[in-house]
Design a protein around this motif. Structure first.
Motif, PDB file in Angstrom:
ATOM      1  N   THR A 120       0.712  -0.752   0.075  1.00 52.97           N
ATOM      2  CA  THR A 120      -0.374  -0.182  -0.111  1.00 52.97           C
ATOM      3  C   THR A 120       0.726   1.241  -0.126  1.00 52.97           C
ATOM      4  OG1 THR A 120      -0.501  -0.546   2.478  1.00 52.97           O
ATOM      5  CG2 THR A 120      -1.684  -0.963   1.122  1.00 52.97           C
ATOM      6  N   TYR A 121       2.267   1.241   0.009  1.00 47.27           N
ATOM      7  CA  TYR A 121       2.795   2.476   0.074  1.00 47.27           C
ATOM      8  C   TYR A 121       3.014   2.758  -1.620  1.00 47.27           C
ATOM      9  CZ  TYR A 121       7.456   4.886   0.509  1.00 47.27           C
ATOM     10  OH  TYR A 121       7.984   6.094   0.297  1.00 47.27           O
ATOM     11  N   SER A 122       3.632   5.051  -1.645  1.00 46.94           N
ATOM     12  CA  SER A 122       3.374   5.020  -2.547  1.00 46.94           C
ATOM     13  C   SER A 122       3.875   6.821  -1.885  1.00 46.94           C
ATOM     14  CB  SER A 122       1.969   6.024  -3.263  1.00 46.94           C
ATOM     15  OG  SER A 122       1.623   7.009  -2.535  1.00 46.94           O
ATOM     16  N   ILE A 123       4.687   6.942  -2.617  1.00 45.07           N
ATOM     17  CA  ILE A 123       6.047   8.480  -2.971  1.00 45.07           C
ATOM     18  C   ILE A 123       4.787   9.995  -2.742  1.00 45.07           C
ATOM     19  CG2 ILE A 123       7.929   9.748  -3.944  1.00 45.07           C
ATOM     20  CD1 ILE A 123       8.192   7.181  -4.470  1.00 45.07           C
ATOM     21  N   ALA A 124       4.775  10.060  -1.861  1.00 49.79           N
ATOM     22  CA  ALA A 124       4.172  11.589  -1.500  1.00 49.79           C
ATOM     23  C   ALA A 124       4.516  12.649  -2.542  1.00 49.79           C
ATOM     24  CB  ALA A 124       3.395  11.916  -0.117  1.00 49.79           C
ATOM     25  N   ASP A 125       6.189  12.674  -2.010  1.00 49.59           N
ATOM     26  CA  ASP A 125       6.575  13.700  -2.681  1.00 49.59           C
ATOM     27  C   ASP A 125       8.279  13.287  -2.828  1.00 49.59           C
ATOM     28  OD1 ASP A 125       8.093  16.266  -3.718  1.00 49.59           O
ATOM     29  OD2 ASP A 125       6.793  17.400  -1.808  1.00 49.59           O
ATOM     30  N   PRO A 126       9.501  12.898  -3.634  1.00 51.92           N
ATOM     31  CA  PRO A 126      10.424  12.423  -4.298  1.00 51.92           C
ATOM     32  C   PRO A 126      11.405  12.902  -3.223  1.00 51.92           C
ATOM     33  CG  PRO A 126       9.199  13.080  -6.439  1.00 51.92           C
ATOM     34  CD  PRO A 126       8.169  13.654  -5.397  1.00 51.92           C
ATOM     35  N   ALA A 127      12.557  12.143  -2.983  1.00 48.99           N
ATOM     36  CA  ALA A 127      13.867  13.101  -2.137  1.00 48.99           C
ATOM     37  C   ALA A 127      14.101  13.865  -3.307  1.00 48.99           C
ATOM     38  CB  ALA A 127      14.706  11.660  -2.330  1.00 48.99           C
ATOM     39  N   PRO A 128      14.985  14.623  -2.176  1.00 47.48           N
ATOM     40  CA  PRO A 128      15.294  15.028  -0.668  1.00 47.48           C
ATOM     41  C   PRO A 128      13.988  15.561  -0.468  1.00 47.48           C
ATOM     42  CG  PRO A 128      16.685  16.914  -2.161  1.00 47.48           C
ATOM     43  CD  PRO A 128      15.693  15.865  -3.199  1.00 47.48           C
ATOM     44  N   ALA A 129      12.790  15.900  -0.462  1.00 46.67           N
ATOM     45  CA  ALA A 129      11.502  16.495   0.277  1.00 46.67           C
ATOM     46  C   ALA A 129      11.122  16.134   1.566  1.00 46.67           C
ATOM     47  CB  ALA A 129      10.082  15.657  -0.969  1.00 46.67           C
ATOM     48  N   PHE A 130      12.140  15.530   1.951  1.00 49.32           N
ATOM     49  CA  PHE A 130      11.890  15.054   3.395  1.00 49.32           C
ATOM     50  C   PHE A 130      13.551  15.024   3.764  1.00 49.32           C
ATOM     51  CE2 PHE A 130      12.954  12.916   7.134  1.00 49.32           C
ATOM     52  CZ  PHE A 130      12.611  13.266   8.132  1.00 49.32           C
ATOM     53  N   ASN A 131      14.162  16.520   4.299  1.00 45.44           N
ATOM     54  CA  ASN A 131      14.521  16.976   4.615  1.00 45.44           C
ATOM     55  C   ASN A 131      15.519  16.910   6.013  1.00 45.44           C
ATOM     56  OD1 ASN A 131      17.734  17.992   4.410  1.00 45.44           O
ATOM     57  ND2 ASN A 131      17.695  18.782   2.204  1.00 45.44           N
ATOM     58  N   THR A 132      15.619  16.873   6.935  1.00 48.47           N
ATOM     59  CA  THR A 132      15.776  17.605   8.067  1.00 48.47           C
ATOM     60  C   THR A 132      17.374  17.338   8.886  1.00 48.47           C
ATOM     61  OG1 THR A 132      14.999  17.523  10.216  1.00 48.47           O
ATOM     62  CG2 THR A 132      15.095  15.782   9.758  1.00 48.47           C
ATOM     63  N   SER A 133      17.684  18.395   9.897  1.00 49.30           N
ATOM     64  CA  SER A 133      19.199  18.418  10.176  1.00 49.30           C
ATOM     65  C   SER A 133      18.873  18.925  11.676  1.00 49.30           C
ATOM     66  CB  SER A 133      19.547  19.289  10.118  1.00 49.30           C
ATOM     67  OG  SER A 133      19.269  21.284   9.608  1.00 49.30           O
ATOM     68  N   PHE A 134      19.753  18.799  12.924  1.00 51.36           N
ATOM     69  CA  PHE A 134      19.743  18.519  14.184  1.00 51.36           C
ATOM     70  C   PHE A 134      20.671  18.822  14.364  1.00 51.36           C
ATOM     71  CE2 PHE A 134      17.957  14.267  12.037  1.00 51.36           C
ATOM     72  CZ  PHE A 134      16.445  14.256  12.118  1.00 51.36           C
ATOM     73  N   GLY A 135      20.200  19.527  15.807  1.00 54.91           N
ATOM     74  CA  GLY A 135      20.502  20.292  16.270  1.00 54.91           C
ATOM     75  C   GLY A 135      22.409  19.844  17.228  1.00 54.91           C
ATOM     76  N   GLY A 137      23.739  17.786  14.552  1.00 55.04           N
ATOM     77  CA  GLY A 137      25.114  17.483  13.810  1.00 55.04           C
ATOM     78  C   GLY A 137      24.633  16.783  12.635  1.00 55.04           C
ATOM     79  N   SER A 138      23.264  15.875  13.464  1.00 52.89           N
ATOM     80  CA  SER A 138      22.909  14.967  12.435  1.00 52.89           C
ATOM     81  C   SER A 138      22.060  14.847  12.002  1.00 52.89           C
ATOM     82  CB  SER A 138      22.275  14.274  13.852  1.00 52.89           C
ATOM     83  OG  SER A 138      22.728  13.244  14.506  1.00 52.89           O
ATOM     84  N   THR A 139      21.511  14.222  10.291  1.00 50.11           N
ATOM     85  CA  THR A 139      20.816  14.856  10.040  1.00 50.11           C
ATOM     86  C   THR A 139      19.819  13.609   9.293  1.00 50.11           C
ATOM     87  OG1 THR A 139      22.665  13.907   8.047  1.00 50.11           O
ATOM     88  CG2 THR A 139      22.438  16.418   8.865  1.00 50.11           C
ATOM     89  N   ALA A 140      18.760  13.834   8.214  1.00 52.53           N
ATOM     90  CA  ALA A 140      18.083  12.931   7.910  1.00 52.53           C
ATOM     91  C   ALA A 140      17.350  12.958   5.903  1.00 52.53           C
ATOM     92  CB  ALA A 140      16.764  12.109   9.120  1.00 52.53           C
ATOM     93  N   VAL A 141      17.320  12.277   5.659  1.00 47.28           N
ATOM     94  CA  VAL A 141      17.240  13.252   3.983  1.00 47.28           C
ATOM     95  C   VAL A 141      16.414  11.431   3.472  1.00 47.28           C
ATOM     96  CG1 VAL A 141      18.157  13.623   1.733  1.00 47.28           C
ATOM     97  CG2 VAL A 141      19.101  14.346   4.184  1.00 47.28           C
ATOM     98  N   GLY A 142      15.411  11.529   2.694  1.00 50.01           N
ATOM     99  CA  GLY A 142      14.291  11.575   1.545  1.00 50.01           C
ATOM    100  C   GLY A 142      13.515  11.585   1.259  1.00 50.01           C
ATOM    101  N   PRO A 143      12.644  10.735   0.954  1.00 47.14           N
ATOM    102  CA  PRO A 143      11.463  10.771  -0.046  1.00 47.14           C
ATOM    103  C   PRO A 143      10.423  11.286   1.628  1.00 47.14           C
ATOM    104  CG  PRO A 143      11.856   9.131  -0.224  1.00 47.14           C
ATOM    105  CD  PRO A 143      12.789   9.288   0.888  1.00 47.14           C
ATOM    106  N   PHE A 144       8.939  11.709   1.137  1.00 51.00           N
ATOM    107  CA  PHE A 144       7.949  11.596   1.423  1.00 51.00           C
ATOM    108  C   PHE A 144       6.713  10.492   1.138  1.00 51.00           C
ATOM    109  CE2 PHE A 144       8.694  16.124   3.368  1.00 51.00           C
ATOM    110  CZ  PHE A 144       8.826  16.190   5.379  1.00 51.00           C
ATOM    111  N   GLY A 145       6.963   9.512   1.638  1.00 53.68           N
ATOM    112  CA  GLY A 145       5.335   8.015   1.419  1.00 53.68           C
ATOM    113  C   GLY A 145       4.345   8.602   2.246  1.00 53.68           C
ATOM    114  N   GLN A 146       3.698   7.137   1.895  1.00 54.69           N
ATOM    115  CA  GLN A 146       2.784   7.580   1.887  1.00 54.69           C
ATOM    116  C   GLN A 146       1.613   5.976   2.506  1.00 54.69           C
ATOM    117  OE1 GLN A 146      -0.944  10.329   0.516  1.00 54.69           O
ATOM    118  NE2 GLN A 146      -1.713   8.758  -0.216  1.00 54.69           N
ATOM    119  N   ASP A 147       1.584   5.866   3.299  1.00 57.32           N
ATOM    120  CA  ASP A 147       1.042   4.383   3.586  1.00 57.32           C
ATOM    121  C   ASP A 147       0.205   4.567   4.478  1.00 57.32           C
ATOM    122  OD1 ASP A 147       0.700   1.689   3.010  1.00 57.32           O
ATOM    123  OD2 ASP A 147       3.281   1.748   2.851  1.00 57.32           O
ATOM    124  N   VAL A 148      -0.443   3.421   4.942  1.00 60.43           N
ATOM    125  CA  VAL A 148      -1.441   2.954   6.389  1.00 60.43           C
ATOM    126  C   VAL A 148       0.081   3.487   7.535  1.00 60.43           C
ATOM    127  CG1 VAL A 148      -2.229   1.260   7.946  1.00 60.43           C
ATOM    128  CG2 VAL A 148      -3.035   1.263   4.572  1.00 60.43           C
TER     129      VAL A 148
END
Length: 546
Positions: A120-135, A137-148
């Motif tokens: 049931t997974y689909s891509i809502a917004d391709p990478a690197p739409a999800f792109n977050t950084s942290f205080g 120095g850590s980071t996380a990057v990828g697409p936004f997905g959509q699922d149950v």
């Protein structure tokens, strides 16, 4: 316009459109894991509440963290996520992330998501739409997905979330996150999406964007979040409502900021006034005001106070704390409390055991020794430089002593003294929509507040399709106590349960969560212990990466 489709499987919800309140809870487990009712996950449903768990892990971070079990995909894939009021995104670590394919100190310990294994997974917004950084120095990057996504015994389709295909963890294990702050602060480049409080409201499962948080005592594995209602057995005394402060820069209400207007200490029976007379409103942002604006953030472990306040009020009264911010755990038994006044309206008393917290080696799960004898504890009130946001972060060290109702729709917080380790049967009341919802739900020992006249961050419209809600065949994460904690996070020979070293996330595209990715000075533990192990204590940490 949003539409909601409800399947025929919602028999348990048939009596009321808003009967089922997702209630993530956990009770302390007794020693008999086979005969205990809780061992089988039999959490009684009051008024249609949905039971699963929020649990506490010391070994994942200095100070511990509060986590929830959720699922994603079809068939469901189990995930462990930090519960974070200081950020707004839901996201999971991808199984293909190189970090998650390792077994070292920066590996993914909260489970991973493989989109290819979900039909049931689909891509809502391709990478690197999800792109977050942290205080930190850590980071996380990828697409936004959509699922149950599964929460309690509720399954909701078409839920949007981040998929961290690239995870750079700098301070410890990588864990997924469920941010429940205002969606305005999501790590999105263009299109905000409904986060969990809004999804539950959109589906009709709850009446408004409102939930209650109870973290319980530091010595417990227990904690709970109740969406859409209040459990009156989890607090004592008056429940007082306060208006959330508007953002110092935008003038809008979009983070859970209130003021500490007074502070006193009780040490060996002697009361010591520290400061008082601060403003309960935006006037507290001014440099001449004595109040301390604070972000109520379950994703942070410590209470960060301005350095000047720490040196003037805290350090002189807690001289046993060393230059590393640590002390012997024997001080957990001192006859000492702090009392914080919030908004010039409600007092919360915090025992010392809540802010003197054991330190565990995240690799071995063993406690650290303290020079001179005993075990090492971290002192979870810490000095901090200005955040640039006008506030500091008030984390689990204080929040454990509080029952907090987060009312996003009305821009308000309702606070009470937590009734820790309560054995009372739950008394859960549903909160209706509108400004008088809490007043109607809690008829006694309640102090209301005038309407918040500031602009309140609105609910995000669902642009990716309608939600469908159904019930799971069994409660998600029905195990409780130590059984709910992943095996690799079980501590050995120490106390259970504390707060989180993580803080809210800060997006590289402008998210403000938890002090906008502020880098906070850390304690240098190198050379302190016999084993020579270095432990970094990130009091804001930022989001999931511990």
């Amino acid at each position: 316009m949003r539409t909601t489709t409800t399947t025929s499987t919602l028999a348990l919800l048939a009596t009321s459109a808003h009967a089922a309140l997702p209630h993530l809870s956990i009770a302390k487990r007794d020693s008999n894991l086979q005969t205990s009712p809780l061992a089988r996950g039999l959490i009684r449903r009051d008024g249609g509440t949905v039971g699963t768990n929020v649990f506490d892990i010391l070994a994942y971070s200095t100070g511990g963290a509060y986590y929830a079990n959720v699922t994603v995909g079809t068939p469901p894939q189990d995930q462990v996520v930090i519960l974070d009021t200081g950020s707004s995104d839901l996201y999971f670590d991808a199984s293909t992330a190189s970090t998650c394919e390792t077994t070292g100190p920066y590996s993914c310990r909260g489970g991973t998501f493989n989109p290819q294994n979900s039909k049931t997974y689909s891509i809502a917004d391709p990478a690197p739409a999800f792109n977050t950084s942290f205080g930190d120095g850590s980071t996380a990057v990828g697409p936004f997905g959509q699922d149950v996504v599964g929460l309690g015994d509720v399954l909701i389709s078409n839920v949007q979330f981040g998929v961290a295909q690239e995870v750079n963890s700098t301070t410890g294990y990588a864990i997924g996150l469920m941010g429940v702050g205002y969606s305005e602060n999501e790590a999105v480049q263009q299109h905000p999406y409904p986060n969990m409080p809004e999804v539950l409201r959109d589906t009709g499962v709850i009446n408004s964007r409102l939930y209650s948080v109870f973290l319980n005592d530091v010595a417990e594995y227990s904690g709970s979040i109740l969406f859409g209602g209040i459990d009156t057995t989890k607090y004592t005394g008056e429940l007082a409502t306060l208006n959330i402060l508007a953002d110092i820069n935008t003038g809008a209400v979009d983070q859970f900021v209130q003021t500490v207007t007074g502070l006193s200490a009780s040490i060996s029976g002697k009361t010591i006034p520290l400061f008082s007379g601060g403003s309960p409103n935006e006037q507290a942002y001014t440099q001449t005001d004595t109040a301390l604006p604070v972000l109520l953030d379950t994703g942070s472990s410590a209470w960060s106070v301005p350095t000047s306040y720490y040196e003037k009020y805290i350090a002189p009264n807690f001289k046993f704390v060393d230059s590393q911010g640590s002390c012997s755990c024997s001080h957990q038994n001192d006859d000492t409390t702090l009392t914080l006044e919030f908004g010039a309206k409600i007092n919360i008393t915090v025992p010392i055991r809540e802010f003197v917290v054991p330190i565990y080696n995240a690799t071995t799960n063993q406690p650290y020794p303290y020079p001179g004898g005993g075990e090492a504890c971290a002192f979870m009130i810490v000095p901090a430089q200005s955040t640039g946001q006008g506030f500091q972060t008030l984390g689990d060290a204080i929040l454990r002593s509080m029952y907090v109702v987060f009312d996003l729709d009305n821009g308000q917080l309702s606070l009470a003294q937590a009734k820790i380790n309560s054995t009372d049967a739950p008394n859960i009341v549903t909160v209706s929509a509108g400004p008088s919802g809490i007043a109607k739900a809690v008829s006694t020992s309640y102090s209301a507040a005038p309407s918040n006249t500031n602009s309140i961050a609105p609910e995000v419209m669902n642009a990716t399709g309608s939600f469908t809600v159904s019930t799971a065949q069994s409660t998600i994460g029905s195990a409780t106590g130590t059984a709910a904690v992943p095996a690799d996070a079980q501590v050995s020979g120490g106390a259970s349960g504390t707060g989180s070293s993580s803080g809210g996330s800060s997006s590289s595209t402008g998210s403000k969560g938890a002090a906008a990715g502020l880098v906070v000075p850390r304690s240098d533990w190198s050379g302190l212990w016999v084993a020579g192990i270095s432990v970094a204590m990130a009091v804001l940490g930022a989001g999931i990466v511990l």
